[in-house]
Design an enzyme around this catalytic site. Sequence first.
Site, PDB file in Angstrom:
ATOM      1  N   GLU A 176      33.752   6.291   9.828  1.00 31.17           N
ATOM      2  CA  GLU A 176      32.335   7.137  10.403  1.00 31.17           C
ATOM      3  C   GLU A 176      32.266   8.024   8.526  1.00 31.17           C
ATOM      4  OE1 GLU A 176      30.390   8.107  12.229  1.00 31.17           O
ATOM      5  OE2 GLU A 176      31.617   7.396  13.942  1.00 31.17           O
ATOM      6  N   ASN A 230      28.518   7.005   6.300  1.00 25.08           N
ATOM      7  CA  ASN A 230      27.688   7.975   5.992  1.00 25.08           C
ATOM      8  C   ASN A 230      27.047   7.671   4.024  1.00 25.08           C
ATOM      9  OD1 ASN A 230      27.033   9.081   8.424  1.00 25.08           O
ATOM     10  ND2 ASN A 230      28.686  11.002   7.910  1.00 25.08           N
ATOM     11  N   ARG A 288      20.040   8.087  14.749  1.00 23.80           N
ATOM     12  CA  ARG A 288      21.601   8.258  14.349  1.00 23.80           C
ATOM     13  C   ARG A 288      21.378   9.199  15.456  1.00 23.80           C
ATOM     14  NH1 ARG A 288      24.028   5.456  11.496  1.00 23.80           N
ATOM     15  NH2 ARG A 288      23.203   3.963  11.039  1.00 23.80           N
TER      16      ARG A 288
HETATM   17  N1  ATP Z   1      27.523  10.915   2.738  1.00 30.19           N
HETATM   18  C1  ATP Z   1      26.242  12.199   2.303  1.00 30.19           C
HETATM   19  N2  ATP Z   1      26.006  11.659   1.805  1.00 30.19           N
HETATM   20  C2  ATP Z   1      24.631  12.003   2.258  1.00 30.19           C
HETATM   21  N3  ATP Z   1      24.096  12.971   3.359  1.00 30.19           N
HETATM   22  C3  ATP Z   1      24.950  12.715   4.321  1.00 30.19           C
HETATM   23  C4  ATP Z   1      26.545  12.351   3.574  1.00 30.19           C
HETATM   24  N4  ATP Z   1      27.342  11.512   4.949  1.00 30.19           N
HETATM   25  C5  ATP Z   1      26.551  12.926   6.571  1.00 30.19           C
HETATM   26  N5  ATP Z   1      25.049  13.023   5.266  1.00 30.19           N
HETATM   27  C6  ATP Z   1      24.003  13.664   6.032  1.00 30.19           C
HETATM   28  O1  ATP Z   1      24.883  14.691   7.382  1.00 30.19           O
HETATM   29  C7  ATP Z   1      24.218  14.221   8.485  1.00 30.19           C
HETATM   30  C8  ATP Z   1      25.220  14.007   9.617  1.00 30.19           C
HETATM   31  O2  ATP Z   1      25.557  12.994   9.723  1.00 30.19           O
HETATM   32  P1  ATP Z   1      26.712  12.415  10.102  1.00 30.19           P
HETATM   33  O3  ATP Z   1      27.404  11.307  10.514  1.00 30.19           O
HETATM   34  O4  ATP Z   1      27.512  13.856  11.501  1.00 30.19           O
HETATM   35  O5  ATP Z   1      25.834  12.153  11.210  1.00 30.19           O
HETATM   36  P2  ATP Z   1      24.659  10.317  11.497  1.00 30.19           P
HETATM   37  O6  ATP Z   1      25.890  10.141  10.246  1.00 30.19           O
HETATM   38  O7  ATP Z   1      23.545  11.097  11.043  1.00 30.19           O
HETATM   39  O8  ATP Z   1      25.071  10.127  12.886  1.00 30.19           O
HETATM   40  P3  ATP Z   1      25.989   9.074  13.329  1.00 30.19           P
HETATM   41  O9  ATP Z   1      26.928   9.323  12.258  1.00 30.19           O
HETATM   42  O10 ATP Z   1      26.217   9.589  14.497  1.00 30.19           O
HETATM   43  O11 ATP Z   1      25.745   8.045  14.090  1.00 30.19           O
HETATM   44  C9  ATP Z   1      23.264  12.967   8.148  1.00 30.19           C
HETATM   45  O12 ATP Z   1      22.328  12.565   9.017  1.00 30.19           O
HETATM   46  C10 ATP Z   1      23.280  13.074   6.527  1.00 30.19           C
HETATM   47  O13 ATP Z   1      21.947  13.814   6.653  1.00 30.19           O
HETATM   48 MG    MG Z   2      27.154   9.219  10.583  1.00 28.70          MG
END
Ligand code: ATP
Ligand code: MG
Length: 146
Positions: free
Chosen positions: A48, A52, A105
């Site tokens: 995860e 990200n 997502r």
């Molecule tokens: N490394 C990162 N750099 C920039 N923004 C990030 C990063 N990691 C997370 N985010 C932000 O935090 C939000 C939440 O992350 P999270 O992993 O909980 O959900 P997601 O990636 O949107 O969905 P999923 O993980 O269920 O596919 C993301 O939508 C993004 O906006």
């Molecule tokens: Mg994510």
Amino acid sequence: MILVNQLNMSFLSIPENVAFARVTAAAFASQLEFTINDLEEIKVAVSEAVANAIVHGYGNAIDKMVAMEIKLYTNKLEISLIDEGIGIKDIKQALQPSFSTDPERMGLGFVFMQSFMDKLKINSVPGKGTKVIMSKNSNDKITIAQ
Ligand SMILES: Nc1ncnc2c1ncn2[C@@H]1O[C@H](COP(=O)(O)OP(=O)(O)OP(=O)(O)O)[C@@H](O)[C@H]1O
Ligand SMILES: [Mg+2]
């Protein structure tokens, strides 16, 4: 807390490296007394965080670097995933279950990281990048006296 082993690596931001990072983290973590279930949880958390970094941090660019640092202590694992991407403006909001900046997502990555690991910390600077630090406690190594 005694540091017993350490790994520092970085890899290209291509989707193939999500699986590579997950397997590498689990192989390294298995030097501590983790159960198979613990190792599966570590794999999900690492996947995860790496996903990200690639998807959000780098907007799916395939020519950036993601760093993974792992520290093993006698009964604790600490994993950091670092990108130099766009960063997170509002960390509290990003941690909310089902919050996502991408409508396609689920917004569950951080929820999985928090529930599968014992601690989650995020350092992020917009425009500079993000560091996700996760730790998980393991059991003490059992040594059988002869
Ligand atoms: N490394 C990162 N750099 C920039 N923004 C990030 C990063 N990691 C997370 N985010 C932000 O935090 C939000 C939440 O992350 P999270 O992993 O909980 O959900 P997601 O990636 O949107 O969905 P999923 O993980 O269920 O596919 C993301 O939508 C993004 O906006
Ligand atoms: Mg994510």
